[in-house]
Motif scaffolding. Structure first.
Motif, short mmCIF file in Angstrom:
data_model
loop_
_atom_site.label_atom_id
_atom_site.label_comp_id
_atom_site.label_asym_id
_atom_site.label_seq_id
_atom_site.Cartn_x
_atom_site.Cartn_y
_atom_site.Cartn_z
N PHE A 129 0.52 -1.33 -0.27
CA PHE A 129 0.26 0.45 -0.04
C PHE A 129 0.39 1.05 -0.27
O PHE A 129 2.01 1.75 1.18
N GLU A 130 0.53 2.44 -0.47
CA GLU A 130 1.09 3.82 -1.09
C GLU A 130 0.07 4.93 -0.90
O GLU A 130 -1.21 4.97 -1.28
N GLY A 131 1.04 6.15 -0.35
CA GLY A 131 -0.11 6.97 0.21
C GLY A 131 -0.65 7.68 1.06
O GLY A 131 -0.69 6.75 2.19
N ALA A 132 -1.78 7.95 0.63
CA ALA A 132 -2.19 8.78 2.04
C ALA A 132 -3.92 6.97 2.57
O ALA A 132 -3.90 6.24 1.83
N PRO A 133 -3.73 7.12 3.49
CA PRO A 133 -3.61 7.95 4.58
C PRO A 133 -2.27 8.31 5.24
O PRO A 133 -2.11 8.66 6.72
N ASN A 134 -1.07 7.54 4.74
CA ASN A 134 -0.68 6.94 5.98
C ASN A 134 0.70 7.60 5.40
O ASN A 134 1.82 6.26 4.07
N PRO A 135 1.37 8.21 5.77
CA PRO A 135 3.00 8.93 4.82
C PRO A 135 3.59 7.46 5.25
O PRO A 135 5.62 7.72 4.57
N ASP A 136 3.82 6.86 5.56
CA ASP A 136 4.60 6.19 6.81
C ASP A 136 4.60 4.10 5.80
O ASP A 136 4.80 2.97 6.65
N ALA A 137 4.03 4.19 4.83
CA ALA A 137 3.69 3.04 4.58
C ALA A 137 4.32 1.93 4.37
O ALA A 137 4.43 0.92 4.78
N ARG A 138 5.61 2.30 4.32
CA ARG A 138 6.77 1.56 4.08
C ARG A 138 7.24 0.94 6.09
O ARG A 138 7.93 0.19 5.14
N GLY A 139 7.14 1.89 6.55
CA GLY A 139 7.97 2.21 7.61
C GLY A 139 7.07 0.99 8.76
O GLY A 139 7.79 0.41 9.77
N THR A 140 5.72 1.10 8.73
CA THR A 140 5.16 0.81 9.43
C THR A 140 5.81 -0.55 10.58
O THR A 140 5.67 -1.21 11.26
#
Length: 308
Positions: free
Chosen positions: A63-74
């Motif tokens: 998943f990429e984009g809003a609402p998570n600007p850290d999608a590859r970090g969580t």
């Protein structure tokens, strides 16, 4: 501070209580502990029978984009947080939507490859997986099984029987007659007071069918489970905590690792809750589930995603 679920529909020997015990500090954020009392544990069980596991859910890798600007970090942050726990769990379980859906079979497998590489850093073994509809709904679990194996299975740990159900590979959101027959055959081997934990992705009860928060034949699975005195269900899919009773069966949903969703029916559409830069990672997290046999209870600890 304690609140108890109304006991009108429960047997005299079974109660679900939720207790706010304490806050656990992780990178300045807090997680809350809930305990649900379960009757039927062996009165003479020794402390060595106690154990805990970690539940993670809905990482939606890809998943990429809003609402998570850290999608590859969580997800990596959650892995690091689990590895940093003061005491290591006995095992870890992911309750579905490991990856985010894609129509491209090649991209689907790429995301699963990347997901496996991230979670390979978990220090604890074993790690149990199950699919969500994002992993399995478009190809009936074909790619998922290439990477993670069976979509439904059982395992036993320290006197507790764990059942992993697949209610996502069928695009109609059903478990299906074949798997229900498999469940019935498995349950026939259990005693009436067996300790049973069920993992599913979607809820087995009709939480909010308008938002796909239900399993079409979930009532059939619950009917098979109902004769057993000590059953608890842990699931994902709804990206938030929710605690529900079906007679004496307790159901607990887990938070997501990608974005939170609104409370059932609280708004017209099931749109993700917006990112709050003042409270980053709000509503995201994972949980510890402690099986406390001596005191006959489960303790559910909600843990947040770390900032860094």
């Amino acid at each position: 501070m304690e609140s108890t679920v109304p006991n009108d529909a429960l047997s005299a020997t079974f109660q679900l209580s939720m207790k706010r015990r304490s806050f656990i500090k992780l990178a300045g954020l807090g997680g809350v502990v809930y305990a649900s009392g379960l009757s039927g544990w062996a009165a003479n069980a020794s402390p060595v029978d106690d154990f805990f596991f970690v539940q993670l859910s809905d990482s939606h890798w890809g998943f990429e984009g809003a609402p998570n600007p850290d999608a590859r970090g969580t997800l990596p942050k959650a892995v690091a947080a689990v590895n940093g726990l003061e005491k290591m769990p006995d095992f870890i379980v992911f309750t579905g939507d490991l990856t985010h859906t894609t129509d491209d079979p090649q991209e689907r497998r790429k995301r699963m490859t990347e997901f496996k590489a991230v979670v390979a850093d978990l220090k604890v073994k074993p790690v149990y997986f199950m699919p969500g509809e994002h992993d399995a709904g478009l190809d009936r679990g074909a790619a998922y099984q290439e990477f993670f194996g069976k979509t439904h299975y059982t395992f036993d740990h320290k006197g507790v029987h764990f059942i992993v159900l697949d209610n996502v590979s069928d695009p109609g959101a059903s478990i299906g007659d074949e798997q229900l027959a498999w469940l019935a055959a498995d349950l026939e081997k259990q005693t009436a007071d067996a300790q049973i934990v069920v993992f599913t992705h979607r809820p087995l009860f009709d939480l909010y069918p308008q938002w796909d928060w239900a399993t079409r034949d979930g009532a059939k699975a619950l009917a098979l489970l109902m004769p057993y005195k000590n059953v608890t269900v842990f699931y994902g899919h709804i990206h938030q905590e929710n605690h529900h009773m079906t007679e004496h069966i307790a159901h607990h949903s887990a938070k997501s690792l990608i974005f939170p969703l609104p409370a059932p029916g609280s708004q017209p559409k099931r749109t993700p809750i917006a990112w709050d830069s003042a409270q980053p990672y709000r509503g995201l997290g994972f949980r510890e589930v402690a099986t406390v046999r001596k005191t006959m209870e489960y303790q559910i600890t909600e843990l947040p995603v770390q900032k860094s």
